[in-house]
Every structure is written in structure tokens, then in C-alpha cells.
Scaffold this motif. Structure first.
Motif, PDB file in Angstrom:
ATOM      1  N   SER B 474     -18.595   2.749  41.172  1.00 17.20           N
ATOM      2  CA  SER B 474     -18.243   1.943  40.007  1.00 17.20           C
ATOM      3  C   SER B 474     -17.233   0.854  40.341  1.00 17.20           C
ATOM      4  N   GLU B 475     -16.428   1.018  41.407  1.00 17.19           N
ATOM      5  CA  GLU B 475     -15.378   0.031  41.642  1.00 17.19           C
ATOM      6  C   GLU B 475     -15.501  -0.743  42.945  1.00 17.19           C
ATOM      7  N   PHE B 476     -15.936  -0.086  43.998  1.00 14.77           N
ATOM      8  CA  PHE B 476     -15.755  -0.695  45.307  1.00 14.77           C
ATOM      9  C   PHE B 476     -17.048  -1.031  46.049  1.00 14.77           C
ATOM     10  N   ALA B 477     -18.177  -0.514  45.566  1.00 13.49           N
ATOM     11  CA  ALA B 477     -19.408  -0.723  46.330  1.00 13.49           C
ATOM     12  C   ALA B 477     -19.845  -2.175  46.245  1.00 13.49           C
ATOM     13  N   PRO B 478     -20.044  -2.824  47.391  1.00 14.30           N
ATOM     14  CA  PRO B 478     -20.564  -4.184  47.347  1.00 14.30           C
ATOM     15  C   PRO B 478     -22.043  -4.156  46.983  1.00 14.30           C
ATOM     16  N   GLU B 479     -22.524  -5.222  46.371  1.00 16.52           N
ATOM     17  CA  GLU B 479     -23.950  -5.283  46.068  1.00 16.52           C
ATOM     18  C   GLU B 479     -24.700  -5.317  47.396  1.00 16.52           C
ATOM     19  N   GLY B 480     -25.571  -4.371  47.593  1.00 17.85           N
ATOM     20  CA  GLY B 480     -26.304  -4.378  48.855  1.00 17.85           C
ATOM     21  C   GLY B 480     -27.248  -3.206  48.918  1.00 17.85           C
ATOM     22  N   ARG B 481     -27.957  -3.131  50.027  1.00 19.11           N
ATOM     23  CA  ARG B 481     -28.982  -2.116  50.152  1.00 19.11           C
ATOM     24  C   ARG B 481     -28.386  -0.710  50.142  1.00 19.11           C
ATOM     25  N   LEU B 482     -27.267  -0.555  50.835  1.00 21.61           N
ATOM     26  CA  LEU B 482     -26.658   0.773  50.931  1.00 21.61           C
ATOM     27  C   LEU B 482     -26.288   1.296  49.539  1.00 21.61           C
ATOM     28  N   THR B 483     -25.701   0.437  48.744  1.00 22.84           N
ATOM     29  CA  THR B 483     -25.307   0.834  47.393  1.00 22.84           C
ATOM     30  C   THR B 483     -26.517   1.262  46.582  1.00 22.84           C
ATOM     31  N   ILE B 484     -27.594   0.493  46.709  1.00 24.09           N
ATOM     32  CA  ILE B 484     -28.806   0.846  45.966  1.00 24.09           C
ATOM     33  C   ILE B 484     -29.306   2.212  46.421  1.00 24.09           C
ATOM     34  N   TRP B 485     -29.267   2.450  47.737  1.00 18.20           N
ATOM     35  CA  TRP B 485     -29.722   3.747  48.247  1.00 18.20           C
ATOM     36  C   TRP B 485     -28.875   4.883  47.693  1.00 18.20           C
ATOM     37  N   ILE B 486     -27.561   4.672  47.673  1.00 20.00           N
ATOM     38  CA  ILE B 486     -26.700   5.738  47.159  1.00 20.00           C
ATOM     39  C   ILE B 486     -27.033   6.010  45.686  1.00 20.00           C
ATOM     40  N   ARG B 487     -27.177   4.924  44.925  1.00 19.44           N
ATOM     41  CA  ARG B 487     -27.511   5.092  43.496  1.00 19.44           C
ATOM     42  C   ARG B 487     -28.813   5.868  43.334  1.00 19.44           C
ATOM     43  N   GLN B 488     -29.838   5.424  44.089  1.00 21.43           N
ATOM     44  CA  GLN B 488     -31.146   6.071  43.973  1.00 21.43           C
ATOM     45  C   GLN B 488     -31.059   7.538  44.385  1.00 21.43           C
ATOM     46  N   SER B 489     -30.267   7.816  45.421  1.00 17.91           N
ATOM     47  CA  SER B 489     -30.146   9.208  45.873  1.00 17.91           C
ATOM     48  C   SER B 489     -29.606  10.073  44.748  1.00 17.91           C
ATOM     49  N   ILE B 490     -28.595   9.573  44.052  1.00 17.51           N
ATOM     50  CA  ILE B 490     -27.995  10.387  42.996  1.00 17.51           C
ATOM     51  C   ILE B 490     -29.008  10.654  41.889  1.00 17.51           C
ATOM     52  N   ILE B 491     -29.744   9.595  41.522  1.00 22.35           N
ATOM     53  CA  ILE B 491     -30.771   9.782  40.484  1.00 22.35           C
ATOM     54  C   ILE B 491     -31.788  10.821  40.936  1.00 22.35           C
ATOM     55  N   ASN B 492     -32.175  10.738  42.217  1.00 23.07           N
ATOM     56  CA  ASN B 492     -33.206  11.653  42.711  1.00 23.07           C
ATOM     57  C   ASN B 492     -32.692  13.070  42.899  1.00 23.07           C
ATOM     58  N   ILE B 493     -31.441  13.209  43.352  1.00 24.18           N
ATOM     59  CA  ILE B 493     -30.884  14.557  43.495  1.00 24.18           C
ATOM     60  C   ILE B 493     -30.829  15.215  42.124  1.00 24.18           C
ATOM     61  N   ASN B 494     -30.471  14.427  41.124  1.00 24.23           N
ATOM     62  CA  ASN B 494     -30.408  14.951  39.761  1.00 24.23           C
ATOM     63  C   ASN B 494     -31.757  15.495  39.315  1.00 24.23           C
ATOM     64  N   ALA B 495     -32.825  14.902  39.845  1.00 25.31           N
ATOM     65  CA  ALA B 495     -34.153  15.306  39.387  1.00 25.31           C
ATOM     66  C   ALA B 495     -34.761  16.421  40.234  1.00 25.31           C
ATOM     67  N   ILE B 496     -34.105  16.809  41.318  1.00 20.52           N
ATOM     68  CA  ILE B 496     -34.670  17.887  42.144  1.00 20.52           C
ATOM     69  C   ILE B 496     -34.692  19.173  41.326  1.00 20.52           C
ATOM     70  N   PRO B 497     -35.855  19.829  41.217  1.00 22.12           N
ATOM     71  CA  PRO B 497     -35.903  21.092  40.476  1.00 22.12           C
ATOM     72  C   PRO B 497     -34.960  22.113  41.124  1.00 22.12           C
ATOM     73  N   SER B 498     -34.323  22.926  40.284  1.00 23.07           N
ATOM     74  CA  SER B 498     -33.314  23.841  40.818  1.00 23.07           C
ATOM     75  C   SER B 498     -33.907  24.808  41.832  1.00 23.07           C
ATOM     76  N   ILE B 499     -35.176  25.171  41.628  1.00 24.82           N
ATOM     77  CA  ILE B 499     -35.788  26.124  42.554  1.00 24.82           C
ATOM     78  C   ILE B 499     -35.938  25.500  43.941  1.00 24.82           C
ATOM     79  N   VAL B 500     -36.196  24.184  43.968  1.00 22.63           N
ATOM     80  CA  VAL B 500     -36.331  23.490  45.248  1.00 22.63           C
ATOM     81  C   VAL B 500     -34.976  23.434  45.954  1.00 22.63           C
TER      82      VAL B 500
END
Lengths: 294, 680
Positions: B474-500
Motif C-alpha cells: 500500500s505504501e512503498f511498492a513501485p508500479e511494476g511487474r513485481l508488484t503486480i505479481w505480489i498482488r496476484q499471488s495474494i489474490i490467488n493464495i486467498n482462493a486456494i481451497p483449504s484442503i489443497v
């Protein structure tokens, strides 16, 4: 004195506008107008812009070829319609622009003969030299004392007595010390809007800058507080150089010694305030001042 | 107080002139901090990549048998053997069952979630809506095992009462469906329980989107004389539809990845039939149900991992679709618009269709008056409808939970031979006179301490990582590919079924790093569940604080980090802290990820585990599940298992409730201390 009527028509970028402006300026000069920007000796000069350009990210230049000198211990007002780059110009003096977005620059801004955009310059030190007051009163949600002590503490002043004296003298110089009657530990939000803005000025003074930048410091205040702030700025002029952005023509006329009229990212006219308001060189300036657009 | 020898005080008495070395030090510290934040944030990408690659790696023995892979999705024969050559691995019933549960749950939660979001944003005053909202959001933190218990205990009798009534039979028969004997545990029961869980997700995301409609738009619609429903239709819906549909997809992803409810309710029967009132199975229930039979490295285990991978891909697709909907891509935008067009007319049938028609005619004043009457009527009818939807959800959920808890309380407090104190004591400590140590009659005390220790430990792992990632993003990430990857990872981790998550932690930590089952792998699993929750919450908490304090501090010569640390982080702390407690409440009821990694039924020697690894622990949610399904012990002819499960549920509910209430409580306390009373 009859005025030269010249139309400045549609333009797209500050760069294109600047070209047109140059032509018009030459025309004026050939007709014998005195339209040089005021010049000051090195001793009198506080900030010097040398062919300064600035742009956000990959967009075209927002400010184009700013070339002027700001004198010491004077109030300089920057006026112009919305979106003409007043605030950008102001913020480029303490490099706050780059905290908000990626920027690129060309040219120089000199303070004490040093280009503040050179890689050697420390931004933090620069900001202790060039303080800034924002549009809305924005004290930290802390006590009055902590609000003012934040800056000095940050820069290594740790002794309680020293901090106390800084807080006190800063509050004194904005005339707030008597008003709050020593209630230094009260929450800053308990103050009125005008008092809050003066607290913000005191907070800026506390780090002992040479220059104070003020971005429409009174636009969110009532007339009485506005008057107090103006009074204060006039007083501060003795110790500081004040650069103020304002939308309020009367305010500029009342308090400033010099005025910069900007249009579309270009400084169109820069002169003593009375000259700008009484006998502007360009029609554009006159139109703006007489309220025909803005 | 300050001495008043002020007369000779001058402005420049003290020159603030920081030494260059000091400035350099501060600047270097800033750079170092940013580097640390970045490195820790990147760990989210590593988690996601690790989950995917471990799932592929452990499922890889099956990739050598393409025919078996094909069989998995095309046939309904599930007879796993030691080798892939012998057994049958058709899991079509489970795959179909996943959608048989997911889709009805989705439909129900759309009606409930979107309906009550519209009602709360348009038809109720905001002050009242803000009071109802926590009641809806609290449902999200009720553990899934509790909903499983509720569905198991009540839905069967409720459904069979309902569907065996003559008039219902008649209606069903009219539609060509003959109601037969309703088995205990049906797709419909699981779907309703899942809808309870996904509705709050859809409702709160949609509500936020609807509320963020600019006031100016609302007011101009109002100025044209639009009714509440018309304001929604013409202004609010176009503004918020993308988020609404994204939230629906997220809810769907959650529903198909849910394990405990289906495991407890569906009966795990391989029935392949398009019928909601039958027993069934889903991918999650197959994975958890057959896990006990899968020895390490067996073909069954590989098959279960492949099934998990399939589930993971389905949820990933759902998340991808959601991100497409909310993307700024113009072509996608247009496509989505066309797709959503039918929904724009949902409300039109009620009166406003007539209005459109009448606009074509020349109107007399009488007609206009009539028309506005009709519009008003439509507005009221829809309002009543939406209010009923809200009421039905609140009633359905709270009556179920309430009845369940009351019956649990009965277990403790109803008059009987033994005193309440004795019963509470036995529930916690066990029955010293009883020799049935293995089943049922072990006290819950060690399960409670086990839950507390595993939640504490996962908090210790996930809070720093998640908070730092949130701060960085929210404060320090520069706009860039790495930031997008981190964001996407969080969204995707959130969606991982608990059993997986459970499968992953089992494979990497329990087997790969030889940790066995224990508190460490268990809390790693819970941490993976918690990181996206806390990260999102931290980002939100920081975004709520205006940034001008930071600008002011920077203008005074602070580095970005100093400005953040002194004048943003403290103000966001109350909300960050609440997020911690709500996140802990959420994961304290998680069961599925602990099935393979931490949980056991055997009572430990000490209340708090002494080893981090190779020492399985008791946790409350697992206790409930185990007691319900595996206990057959009878005491005096009574089957005690389910009673004990109810008792454990009450304790778990109290646990979760305490954390949730503590969350709100702590927030008010901290808020008072770090009062941020400014305009937000």
C-alpha cells in the motif's frame, strides 16, 4: 498607456504554448515594451530557476522553460488559472513533486548557488531549508507540542529544553503562544481552523527553513482567519522568503511584493505586484486578473 | 512548563542543521527497510509457486498413465489399488458433485448476498445498515464445522418434513419430480450450509461497491425524481456491477473449495445423478475421505493430489474470470457488458417496463400520474422483496445457530441426574471414572489448549509476513511487474481451497522436510490461510488513513519510512489489530488443512505440545468432526458421539465469539489511545 492587444489562441502542450509566447514576447519587445523579468544580484536572490522543465512520468512537460529569480525576504505570489502548474512550480522548489509521482526534469533550480536536482543534494536537508504549508490545515492528530517538536526531533534535537524553546519560539512567531495559554499538551484538533493552519506554519518554522512555500494556505479558512494568516505572512517576510500560490487575486495584491502569472505551464509575466495588477503587459494576464477566465 | 524569558527569543536561535552523516544514515536505513519489506513480500509469490509445484510433483506418478487421467474425468468408478495398472480412478461423480453443491449454493447466495446488499445500501439508512452489517459479517467467521454440524443435525429433519408435505409433493410432481425417501445428508443440505458461508462474502464486497457510488450521481438521479429502485438500476448498478459479479465468482470459488461441510453432510457416496436430494460426494470430500487409506507414495495418494490439482485449477480459473471482469481492458469490458445485459432488465418487469412503453406514447397528465404511481408501487414491492430476503437470511442463519447453541447449552444446563458443574467439568477435564479413554469421554481441555497454541503459532508466523506485505503494497511498492505479481499471488493464495493447503503442507513439510504431523506444519498451513486475510485487511486499514499526514512529515524532512512509521502506521493500528483478531477467529475454526498435518484424536501428555514436529495435537474443530463421524460408543445405550460433538461446538463457538468480540473491543480501546479523530 495604451495596451497592445494580442490574442493567444488554442494550444496543446506547454511546449507549443511557449513557442507562441516567445513570438508574442518578441513582438512586444520590438514595440518597446519592458517585459523583462525582474533581475536580482546573487546576494538578493534566494531561488533561481534556470531553464527548468518538469514532467510527470512519460507525459509531455508540465512546466516548460521556467527561468526566473526569486528574491530574498520578499513574498512572491504565483497566480494563474487552475491546472496551469502553479502548485507543481511551488513543489518543485522542495522536490515534493517526486513524492507523489515519478518525474523527470531538465534545467536547474539553484538555492545558494547549488542545483537542488543534482544527485549530490540530500532531499531531507533540502526540505529543512525549504518548508511547506499545505492548502488545508493538516496538523498531525497529536498534541500541539508534538506537532511542532516532530521536525526538530527528526533532525536530531533531543534535549527537552532545546525542544521546549523551539516549540515556544515557533508558536510565538505565529502568534499562537498567547492564544493557547500554555495548553501545549492539548490535542491539535481542538484548535479552530485558522489556529490549526497557524500551527502548521509554526511546525514548518520549527525546522528553521530559509524559504516557506505556501500552497493556497488560506483557501479553506474564514475571512478573519485568512486575514490573520496574511498578517502573519507579512511578518514572516522579515525572516523568511515566502512563495505563495493563491487563487485569490486580492490576497496576492495585498500581501505579495512580486507576482508570477502562469498559464499552461509557462511563466507569462513576472513583475512587481503593482505592475502586474495595474499595467499588465499581456492581454492574457489582464483577462485573468480582471476575472474574465480562471 | 516553559520558562518565559521569551522576550529575547528569536526565530533563528536554534539552527536545525542535521549533520550530513546523520542524514546519510537515515537514508540508508530507509533503503534497507524497503529492501527488507520487498524481500518479505516476495515470499507470497514463493508460497504460490511452491503450492503449485508441490501439487504437480506429488501428482506426477499419475501423469505416466494418461488413460487413468482421462478416466478420472470421464468415468464414475473409484476403486483405487496399489498400482495404477490395477485400480479404477474415475472421479466423475466427485467432479460433478462439486458443481452440484457449488451451483445451488451460488444461486442461493446470489439471491441472499446481492439482495441484502441492495437492501442495505439503498433501502435502509446508513446508520441502521451499519448496525445490521456486523450481524451479516459475523456469519463469515462461524467455522465451517459448525455449519456442518448444523446441517447434519437439523437440515435432514427439516427437509424431510418440508418435502414430504402433500402440497410440496404435488408441486414437485407437477414439475416431473417425484420426491422419494430423503437420505440423511443431501446436496441441497450442503448447498444451503455453503450458501450461509458465501453470502457474507458476496454481501460485504457488493455492499462496499454500491456504497462507493459517487454521491453526485445518486443525487442527480434523485433530482430527476427517481425512486430508490430506479436509483439503484440507473446509477448504482452500472457503477458497481463489475465488483458485484467478481464477488459472486469469489463466493463460488470458496463454495467449491469448501471441505468440512460436504464431508460431514454429503455422506461420500459415488452417486452420479442430476438430483439435489440424494447423497453424494465432491472433490474435497473424496480427498479428505480417502486420505486415511492412502499410504505414502501410493497410487491413491498421487490420484488424490491430481484431484487436488484439478480443484486448484478450477478455483484458479474462477479467480481469473473475476479478475477479467474487473479489469480495465476495453474488449473484455465490452464482452462483460454484453454478458451482463440480461441482468440489467431484471427489475424492469415490475412496472418500469410499462413506463418504457408509455414513454413512446404521448402522455396526458393523468397518464403521467398513473405511471408514477406504478413506479412507486414497483419501488415498494421490490423493497419489501429485498427486505424479506434480508430477513430470511438473518432468520435462517441465526435460528439455526441459535437453536444449535441452545441445544448445546442444554447439554450442560438441562436438569438431570448430574449437576451442571459436573458436566462442564467432565467436558473439559474428562471423566476420571470412565475407562473409555479412546472415544468421546476425553476432556476438551487439551483440545482447547491445542487450538490456542496452534492459532498463536500461526499468528506468530503470518502476522509479520502479512502486515509487512500489506505495508509494502500500500505504501512503498513501485508500479511494476513485481508488484503486480505480489498482488496476484495474494489474490490467488486467498482462493486456494483449504484442503489443497493441507495437501501442500503435508507434502512439503510433513513428508518432504520430515516434520510429520505436529504444531509446526499445522500452523504453517493455517498461516497460508491467514496471510491473504491479514494482508488485505492491512492494506484496507492503511488506505483509510488520509495520506496528507505523510506528506506533511515528508515536507518537514522525514524519509518516506519515517513519515509512514510516525504518521500513518499508528493511526491505522486499531484496524490492523482488529484484522489480527478477526483473522485468528477465522482460522481457529479451520479443519481441513489440519486433517493431514496436525490433528489427532489421541490425548497428548501435556496440554501444550512440547515438540514442534512429530507430535500431533488436538484441536477443537477436528474434535467436532471426529466425534460426529467416528464415535460409535454407547453409554447406557445412548450414542454419545454427537452429543459430545455438540458440546465441543459450543466451546468452539465461544472461542470464536470471544476473539471476534475482543477484536471490536480492542479496536475501541486502541482507538481511544491513538485517537485519530480526523476526517477520514
Amino acid at each position: 498607456m495604451s495596451k497592445q492587444k494580442t490574442e493567444i489562441k488554442e494550444f496543446n502542450t506547454p511546449e507549443e504554448f511557449y513557442r507562441k509566447y516567445l513570438k508574442i514576447r518578441e513582438e512586444h519587445r520590438s514595440k518597446g515594451f519592458e517585459n523583462q523579468f525582474p533581475n536580482f544580484s546573487d546576494k538578493e536572490t534566494e531561488v533561481e530557476f534556470r531553464n527548468f522543465h518538469i514532467a510527470y512520468e512519460e507525459k509531455p512537460w508540465t512546466l516548460y522553460n521556467i527561468d526566473l529569480k526569486i528574491p530574498k525576504n520578499k513574498i512572491v505570489a504565483i497566480i494563474g488559472p487552475s491546472g496551469c502548474g502553479k502548485s507543481t512550480l511551488l513543489r518543485s522548489i522542495n522536490r515534493m513533486n517526486e513524492e507523489m509521482a515519478k518525474i523527470r526534469t531538465q534545467g536547474e533550480i539553484l538555492i545558494e548557488g547549488e542545483n537542488i536536482y543534482s544527485p549530490k543534494v540530500n532531499k531531507m536537508r533540502l526540505r529543512t531549508q525549504v518548508g511547506m504549508v499545505f492548502q488545508k490545515p493538516q496538523p498531525f492528530p497529536r498534541s500541539i507540542y508534538e506537532n511542532i517538536a516532530f521536525g526538530p526531533k527528526l533532525h536530531g534535537i533531543k534535549k527537552k529544553e532545546q525542544l521546549d524553546r523551539i516549540v515556544e519560539s515557533s508558536l510565538q512567531s505565529v502568534g499562537l503562544f498567547e492564544e493557547i495559554e500554555g495548553r501545549l499538551d492539548d490535542h491539535a484538533y481542538g484548535l479552530s481552523g485558522g489556529q490549526q493552519q497557524r500551527l502548521c506554519i509554526a511546525r514548518t518554522i520549527a525546522v528553521r527553513p530559509q524559504i516557506i512555500l505556501a500552497d493556497e494556505p488560506a483557501s479553506a479558512l474564514d475571512p478573519k482567519s485568512t486575514y490573520q494568516i496574511e498578517d502573519l505572512l507579512l511578518k514572516l517576510k522579515e525572516d523568511f522568503t515566502v512563495v505563495i500560490v493563491t487563487h485569490n487575486m486580492q490576497q496576492a495584491a495585498r500581501i505579495s511584493d512580486y507576482s508570477i502569472f502562469m498559464y499552461n505551464g509557462v511563466v507569462v509575466e513576472y513583475d512587481k505586484t503593482e505592475n502586474i495588477f495595474e499595467k499588465p503587459v499581456y492581454e492574457l494576464t489582464e483577462n485573468y486578473i480582471s476575472g474574465r477566465f480562471g | 512548563m516553559i520558562q518565559t524569558e521569551v522576550d529575547n527569543l528569536k526565530v533563528n536561535d536554534f539552527i536545525v542543521n542535521p549533520a550530513t552523516s546523520q542524514l546519510q544514515k537515515r537514508e540508508n536505513f530507509y533503503k534497507l527497510i524497503i529492501l527488507v519489506l520487498q524481500i518479505i513480500s516476495v515470499s507470497t509469490i514463493i508460497i504460490l509457486v511452491a503450492v503449485i509445484s508441490i501439487m504437480v510433483w506429488f501428482g506426477s506418478p499419475m501423469f505416466a498413465y494418461p488413460d487413468r487421467l482421462l478416466q478420472m474425468v470421464t468415468e464414475n468408478k473409484w476403486f483405487p489399488e496399489d498400482h495404477f495398472e490395477d485400480g479404477e480412478y474415475g472421479a466423475l461423480a466427485a467432479i460433478a458433485g462439486t458443481f452440484m453443491v457449488g451451483i445451488p449454493a451460488l444461486i442461493l447466495s446470489i439471491i441472499w448476498g446481492v439482495g441484502l446488499a441492495i437492501f442495505l445500501s439503498e433501502y435502509t439508512r446508513e446508520s441502521i445498515a451499519r448496525k445490521i452489517q456486523p450481524a451479516v459479517e459475523f456469519v463469515a467467521s462461524v467455522p465451517s464445522v459448525i455449519f456442518g454440524m448444523i446441517a447434519f443435525t437439523y437440515f435432514f429433519s427439516w427437509f424431510s418434513e418440508f418435502f414430504t408435505q402433500e402440497w410440496i409433493r404435488g408441486i414437485m410432481l407437477f414439475f416431473g419430480y417425484k420426491v422419494e425417501v430423503i437420505p440423511k445428508g443431501t446436496y441441497l443440505a450442503a448447498a444451503v450450509a455453503l450458501a450461509f458461508m458465501t453470502t457474507p462474502i458476496i454481501a460485504s464486497i457488493s455492499l462496499d461497491a454500491m456504497r462507493s457510488t459517487p454521491l453526485m450521481l445518486r443525487n442527480s438521479a434523485k433530482a430527476f425524481g427517481a425512486t430508490k429502485w430506479e436509483i439503484f438500476k440507473t446509477v448504482v448498478y452500472p457503477h458497481s456491477k463489475k465488483t458485484i459479479f467478481a464477488s459472486i465468482l469469489l463466493g463460488f470459488g470458496r463454495a467449491i473449495g469448501e471441505t468440512m461441510v460436504v464431508l460431514m453432510v454429503l455422506g461420500n457416496a459415488p452417486v452420479l445423478k442430476l438430483d439435489l436430494l440424494v447423497n453424494g460426494m465432491t472433490m474435497t470430500s473424496v480427498i479428505s475421505g480417502y486420505w486415511g487409506e492412502a499410504s505414502e507414495g501410493s497410487s491413491l495418494q498421487a490420484a488424490l493430489f491430481v484431484l487436488g490439482l484439478l480443484l486448484l485449477s478450477i478455483t484458479a480459473i474462477v479467480v481469473y474470470l473475476a479478475s477479467l471482469i474487473t479489469s480495465e481492458n476495453k474488449a473484455v469490458f465490452r464482452f462483460v457488458d454484453v454478458l451482463l445485459k440480461p441482468f440489467n432488465y431484471i427489475g424492469d418487469g415490475l412496472g418500469s417496463m410499462a413506463q418504457r412503453f408509455m414513454q413512446e406514447l404521448e402522455l396526458t397528465e393523468m397518464q403521467i400520474a398513473k405511471m408514477s404511481k406504478r413506479r412507486k408501487l414497483a419501488n415498494i414491492i421490490i423493497g419489501v422483496l429485498l427486505g424479506t430476503i434480508l430477513l430470511s437470511f438473518i432468520l435462517a442463519v441465526y435460528v439455526s445457530i441459535g437453536r444449535f447453541l441452545i441445544s448445546g447449552m442444554d447439554y450442560f444446563f438441562a436438569p438431570g441426574e448430574t449437576s451442571s458443574m459436573y458436566r462442564i467439568n467432565v467436558t473439559l477435564r474428562g471423566d476420571p471414572k470412565n475407562t473409555f479413554v479412546r472415544l468421546g469421554l476425553i476432556g476438551l481441555f487439551t483440545a482447547i489448549t491445542g487450538t490456542i497454541s496452534i492459532v498463536t503459532m500461526s499468528a506468530a508466523i503470518s502476522f509479520p509476513v502479512a502486515t509487512i506485505t500489506g505495508i509494502y503494497l500500500s505504501e512503498f511498492a513501485p508500479e511494476g511487474r513485481l508488484t503486480i505479481w505480489i498482488r496476484q499471488s495474494i489474490i490467488n493464495i486467498n482462493a486456494i481451497p483449504s484442503i489443497v493447503v493441507g495437501l501442500f503442507v503435508y507434502a512439503l513439510f510433513s513428508v518432504g522436510l520430515n516434520m510429520g504431523a505436529g504444531i509446526l506444519p499445522g500452523s504453517i498451513a493455517l498461516s497460508i490461510m491467514m496471510i491473504p486475510i491479514i494482508t488485505t485487511n492491512t492494506i484496507e486499514a492503511l488506505n483509510n488513513i488520509p495520506s496528507h499526514h505523510m506528506s506533511s512529515a515528508i515536507a518537514l524532512g522525514a524519509t518516506r519510512w519515517e513519515a509512514f512509521w510516525k504518521h500513518k502506521f499508528p493511526y491505522a493500528l486499531p484496524n490492523i489489530f482488529t484484522g489480527y483478531l478477526l483473522g485468528s477467529a477465522r482460522v481457529s475454526g479451520e479443519t481441513a488443512p489440519l486433517l493431514f498435518t496436525a490433528a489427532t484424536f489421541t490425548p497428548p501428555a501435556t496440554p501444550i505440545p512440547t515438540n514442534l514436529t512429530h507430535q500431533a495435537i488436538r484441536v477443537l474443530p477436528y474434535e467436532i468432526y471426529y466425534r460426529l463421524l467416528y464415535t460409535t460408543t454407547r453409554v447406557n445405550g445412548e450414542k454419545v458421539g454427537s452429543d459430545w460433538a455438540v458440546a465441543a461446538s459450543v466451546v468452539l463457538m465461544l472461542f470464536v465469539l470471544t476473539l471476534t468480540v475482543a477484536g471490536y473491543f480492542v479496536r475501541t480501546i486502541i482507538r481511544r489511545r491513538y485517537a485519530y479523530n480526523g476526517e477520514i
